[in-house]
Scaffold this active site. Structure first.
Site, short mmCIF file in Angstrom:
data_model
loop_
_atom_site.label_atom_id
_atom_site.label_comp_id
_atom_site.label_asym_id
_atom_site.label_seq_id
_atom_site.Cartn_x
_atom_site.Cartn_y
_atom_site.Cartn_z
N HIS A 1 0.87 -1.19 0.00
CA HIS A 1 0.00 0.00 0.00
C HIS A 1 0.90 1.24 0.00
O HIS A 1 2.01 1.19 0.54
CB HIS A 1 -0.83 -0.06 1.29
CG HIS A 1 -1.89 0.98 1.42
ND1 HIS A 1 -1.62 2.26 1.85
CD2 HIS A 1 -3.22 0.93 1.21
CE1 HIS A 1 -2.75 2.95 1.90
NE2 HIS A 1 -3.74 2.16 1.51
N ASP B 1 3.00 -4.42 8.08
CA ASP B 1 1.80 -3.63 7.90
C ASP B 1 0.62 -4.60 8.03
O ASP B 1 0.33 -5.37 7.11
CB ASP B 1 1.84 -2.97 6.50
CG ASP B 1 0.51 -2.38 6.10
OD1 ASP B 1 -0.48 -2.53 6.85
OD2 ASP B 1 0.45 -1.77 5.02
N GLN C 1 -4.59 -5.13 6.92
CA GLN C 1 -5.59 -6.04 6.36
C GLN C 1 -5.67 -7.38 7.08
O GLN C 1 -6.60 -8.15 6.84
CB GLN C 1 -5.30 -6.29 4.87
CG GLN C 1 -5.49 -5.08 3.99
CD GLN C 1 -6.93 -4.59 3.97
OE1 GLN C 1 -7.87 -5.33 4.23
NE2 GLN C 1 -7.11 -3.32 3.66
N LYS D 1 -10.42 -0.76 10.51
CA LYS D 1 -10.54 -1.96 9.65
C LYS D 1 -11.06 -3.15 10.45
O LYS D 1 -11.42 -4.17 9.88
CB LYS D 1 -9.16 -2.34 9.07
CG LYS D 1 -8.45 -1.21 8.38
CD LYS D 1 -8.44 -1.36 6.90
CE LYS D 1 -7.50 -0.35 6.29
NZ LYS D 1 -7.90 0.06 4.96
N CYS E 1 -4.80 2.52 -3.60
CA CYS E 1 -3.54 3.02 -2.99
C CYS E 1 -2.41 2.03 -3.20
O CYS E 1 -1.58 1.83 -2.29
CB CYS E 1 -3.71 3.33 -1.51
SG CYS E 1 -4.84 4.66 -1.21
N1 PMP Z 1 -1.80 -0.79 4.54
C1 PMP Z 1 -2.75 -1.52 3.98
C2 PMP Z 1 -2.43 -2.90 3.48
C3 PMP Z 1 -4.04 -1.01 3.88
O1 PMP Z 1 -5.01 -1.73 3.33
C4 PMP Z 1 -4.30 0.29 4.36
C5 PMP Z 1 -5.67 0.92 4.24
N2 PMP Z 1 -6.29 0.73 3.01
C6 PMP Z 1 -3.26 1.00 4.95
C7 PMP Z 1 -2.02 0.42 5.03
C8 PMP Z 1 -3.46 2.38 5.50
O2 PMP Z 1 -4.38 2.34 6.52
P1 PMP Z 1 -4.93 3.71 7.12
O3 PMP Z 1 -5.53 4.46 5.97
O4 PMP Z 1 -5.95 3.27 8.12
O5 PMP Z 1 -3.78 4.40 7.72
#
Ligand code: PMP
Length: 413
Positions: free
Chosen positions: A130, A207, A210, A233, A371
């Site tokens: 991401h 990270d 998910q 999430k 993203c």
């Molecule tokens: N890493 C991953 C794999 C994600 O799916 C996301 C959110 N889509 C993020 C990081 C970022 O999360 P946040 O927007 O809650 O900071």
């Protein structure tokens, strides 16, 4: 459902239709919600916990001598304990409350990273990250004259572990990897990644944005150095996340932001800093949000992550089979180890058109680059349609998705 009913459900067998009733928005809108990878919906108990905090237990924490502030502080620290137990951290002080995964990763890059990465060093990530697990490392590397290395994935969206191994070397200071890819659903072999990275002396930041709502995570047995997650999430409110860090590492790190609550003493000549985790929690935190977050973790724990994981694995298999029957549908991301995220494109139809028509049919899916622009580039697409599932999704939701996609097919014949 009450706590007792949730616990009973765990024994009787998980029932997504009953769990769905806990989510007022799914009742009120009648929407088939297939965008939980972006943000999950909130059960009533989370909404109630936030309301209870503000109606009964709210005052600023860590400061007041009066009873209400002491109670608010105790609840806030109890939430830290809940988070600790939820992810299997050895100590509560290894839990730092942050805003979200993005902030957790930036915190590590700006503190541990700035302190330990220098010219000629390397930070190793993967091609499926991401943006929030790319850009902070890129900024760090640009700043420090270090190099960002990227381990490739194959055309199923699985990490090429041999290539990853080749890129690891004694200059690798940090390995930063998604536990589960949000764009593809790939589950990365994080245990192996951590073992390999440690053998080269690198620290590993996972990270977990998910992973956390979908499978049991035990940071102590994983032996990762950092683990980042977002409350929103995992059915909690927005504005609260966790950075887990091994105590010894957190202790060695300088503060991220300066301000109230993170200090020991302040003098104009020099200030000294608080112990962990407060050192990384400058300013007034999201007290109500943390209350909701703890309620969300309790909710998931009561239902049982093993039962949730089993349910979602069945849904994924069911959906993968069912979508294979839609003419011209190409799955993007077919790694052998996958979570309940399905990205796809429909031949001849722009993903945004698919998304709009599905919305018309009462189905919410995400369309776009999620993203993860490098992932889109790998597969040669500008965007995908992504259906992602959570504990409240049912086979009927997937049947409705397939019917709606058949409608799209008809319209674009
Ligand atoms: N890493 C991953 C794999 C994600 O799916 C996301 C959110 N889509 C993020 C990081 C970022 O999360 P946040 O927007 O809650 O900071």
């Amino acid at each position: 459902m009450s706590t007792a009913e949730r616990l009973a459900l765990r024994d009787e067998g998980f029932d997504p239709a009953r769990a769905k009733k806990d989510f007022p928005i799914l009742q009120n809108t009648g929407l088939i919600f297939l965008d939980s990878a972006a943000s999950a919906q909130k059960p009533q108990c989370v909404i109630d916990a936030i309301a209870d905090c503000y109606s009964r237990d709210y005052a600023n924490i860590h400061r007041g001598v009066y009873e209400l502030s002491a109670r608010a502080t105790a609840k806030f620290e109890a939430a830290r304990k809940t988070a600790q137990l939820f992810i299997g951290a050895a100590e509560a002080r290894e839990i730092v409350f942050v805003r979200n995964t993005t902030e957790a990763i930036n915190l590590v890059a700006s503190t541990y990273g700035r302190q330990n990465v220098g010219p000629g060093d390397e930070v190793l990530i993967t091609e499926m990250e991401h943006h929030s697990n790319i850009v902070p490392w890129q900024m760090l590397c640009e700043d420090k004259g270090a190099a960002l290395r990227v381990a490739p994935m194959d055309d199923r969206g699985a990490l090429m572990l041999d290539e990853f191994k080749k890129l690891l070397n004694p200059r690798t200071k940090i390995v930063a990897v998604a536990h589960i890819s949000n764009a593809l659903g790939t589950i990365n072999p994080v245990e192996e990644i951590i073992r390999l990275a440690h053998a080269q002396g690198a620290v590993v930041a996972i990270d977990g944005a998910q992973a956390i709502p979908h499978q049991r995570v035990d940071v102590a047995s994983l032996d990762c150095d950092f683990y980042a997650l977002s409350g929103h999430k995992v059915f909690g409110p927005t504005g609260v996340g966790v950075l887990y860090g091994k105590a010894a590492l957190l202790e060695s790190m300088p503060p991220y932001q300066g301000g109230g609550s993170m200090i020991e003493t302040v003098r104009f000549e020099k200030s000294t800093y608080a112990d962990i985790p407060q050192r990384f929690e400058a300013g007034t935190p999201d007290i109500g949000g943390v209350a909701g977050f703890a309620a969300a973790l309790d909710y998931v724990s009561d239902l049982g992550l093993d039962a949730i994981e089993r349910h979602e694995r069945e849904l994924l298999a069911y959906a993968t089979d069912a979508l294979a029957g839609v003419p011209g549908l190409r799955l993007i991301g077919t790694a052998p180890q996958k979570a309940a995220v399905i990205s796809f494109e429909l031949e001849g139809v722009h993903p945004h058109d698919v998304g709009s028509i599905l919305d018309h049919e009462g189905i919410a899916v995400r369309t776009g680059h999620h993203c993860a622009q490098p992932v889109m580039e790998h597969f040669g697409v500008p965007a995908t349609v992504r259906a992602s599932f959570a504990l409240y999704n049912t086979r009927e939701d997937i049947d409705a998705l397939v019917r709606a996609l058949q409608t799209v097919r008809e319209l674009f014949k």
